[in-house]
Design an enzyme around this catalytic site. Structure first.
Site, PDB file in Angstrom:
ATOM      1  N   ASN A  12       0.841  -1.192   0.000  1.00  0.00           N
ATOM      2  CA  ASN A  12       0.000   0.000   0.000  1.00  0.00           C
ATOM      3  C   ASN A  12       0.881   1.248   0.000  1.00  0.00           C
ATOM      4  O   ASN A  12       1.966   1.269   0.564  1.00  0.00           O
ATOM      5  CB  ASN A  12      -1.008  -0.002   1.152  1.00  0.00           C
ATOM      6  CG  ASN A  12      -0.404  -0.073   2.539  1.00  0.00           C
ATOM      7  OD1 ASN A  12       0.544  -0.814   2.782  1.00  0.00           O
ATOM      8  ND2 ASN A  12      -0.962   0.691   3.457  1.00  0.00           N
ATOM      9  N   GLU A  72       0.163   5.225   0.675  1.00  0.00           N
ATOM     10  CA  GLU A  72      -0.797   6.246   1.086  1.00  0.00           C
ATOM     11  C   GLU A  72      -0.434   7.603   0.499  1.00  0.00           C
ATOM     12  O   GLU A  72       0.670   7.802  -0.023  1.00  0.00           O
ATOM     13  CB  GLU A  72      -0.846   6.333   2.608  1.00  0.00           C
ATOM     14  CG  GLU A  72      -1.378   5.068   3.245  1.00  0.00           C
ATOM     15  CD  GLU A  72      -1.438   5.129   4.755  1.00  0.00           C
ATOM     16  OE1 GLU A  72      -2.070   4.226   5.329  1.00  0.00           O
ATOM     17  OE2 GLU A  72      -0.854   6.038   5.374  1.00  0.00           O
ATOM     18  N   CYS A 113      -3.872   0.499  -2.855  1.00  0.00           N
ATOM     19  CA  CYS A 113      -3.846  -0.731  -2.061  1.00  0.00           C
ATOM     20  C   CYS A 113      -2.725  -1.654  -2.534  1.00  0.00           C
ATOM     21  O   CYS A 113      -2.301  -1.603  -3.695  1.00  0.00           O
ATOM     22  CB  CYS A 113      -5.171  -1.470  -2.181  1.00  0.00           C
ATOM     23  SG  CYS A 113      -6.567  -0.607  -1.452  1.00  0.00           S
ATOM     24  N   GLU A 126      -2.873  -4.849  -3.125  1.00  0.00           N
ATOM     25  CA  GLU A 126      -3.341  -5.741  -4.184  1.00  0.00           C
ATOM     26  C   GLU A 126      -3.293  -5.051  -5.545  1.00  0.00           C
ATOM     27  O   GLU A 126      -2.913  -5.651  -6.550  1.00  0.00           O
ATOM     28  CB  GLU A 126      -4.775  -6.211  -3.900  1.00  0.00           C
ATOM     29  CG  GLU A 126      -4.919  -6.991  -2.605  1.00  0.00           C
ATOM     30  CD  GLU A 126      -5.247  -6.118  -1.393  1.00  0.00           C
ATOM     31  OE1 GLU A 126      -5.901  -6.628  -0.471  1.00  0.00           O
ATOM     32  OE2 GLU A 126      -4.862  -4.925  -1.365  1.00  0.00           O
ATOM     33  N   CYS A 141     -10.584  -3.869  -4.269  1.00  0.00           N
ATOM     34  CA  CYS A 141      -9.554  -4.841  -4.643  1.00  0.00           C
ATOM     35  C   CYS A 141     -10.152  -6.207  -4.959  1.00  0.00           C
ATOM     36  O   CYS A 141      -9.630  -6.931  -5.804  1.00  0.00           O
ATOM     37  CB  CYS A 141      -8.487  -4.935  -3.560  1.00  0.00           C
ATOM     38  SG  CYS A 141      -7.392  -3.506  -3.602  1.00  0.00           S
TER      39      CYS A 141
END
Length: 134
Positions: free
Chosen positions: A43, A45, A54, A56, A90
């Site tokens: 991830n 941010e 994310c 994924e 996701c």
């Protein structure tokens, strides 16, 4: 062919590279393709919260960039007591490249905590075939 242990190790290693200065909640994900290749993502941010990425999504982007298009299995690694399953967005991203039977393994630092199929996490899903069936 890569093993589940290798997939777990890739998710654990990439989790440490996550950029999570706001939530301090680092997530790693590793995808195995049918050819046995592993692609990992973490991830990332952003101060403008809605535009973070994310783990994924990062792993899927790496897979696609390498020319692969199918997910055979995925491990999602998170911290804490609760299961860190893929978010709704996701789950849909995974659905684009996976079958309903694709295993999604949820892990913590100690190992795999629980395994699901995509169909369990995203039942009655909308996918590419919905757009071609008329």
């Amino acid at each position: 062919m890569a093993s589940l242990d290798e997939l777990f190790s890739a998710a654990r290693a990439i989790q440490q590279k996550a950029y999570a200065p706001y939530s301090r909640f680092k997530v790693g994900a590793a995808i195995m393709t049918p050819s046995g290749q592993i692609f990992a993502g973490c991830n990332v941010e952003n101060a403008a919260y809605p535009i973070g990425t994310c783990a994924e999504a990062g792993a899927i982007a790496a897979m696609v960039a390498a020319g692969e298009s199918r997910i055979a299995a995925i491990v999602v690694m998170g911290e804490g007591e609760s299961l860190v399953t893929p978010c709704g967005g996701c789950r849909q991203r995974i659905r684009e490249f996976a079958s309903p039977e694709t295993p999604i393994h949820v892990a913590g630092p100690e190992g795999i905590r629980k395994s699901f199929t995509l169909d369990v996490l995203l039942p009655f899903s909308f996918g590419p075939e919905n757009l071609t069936a008329r």
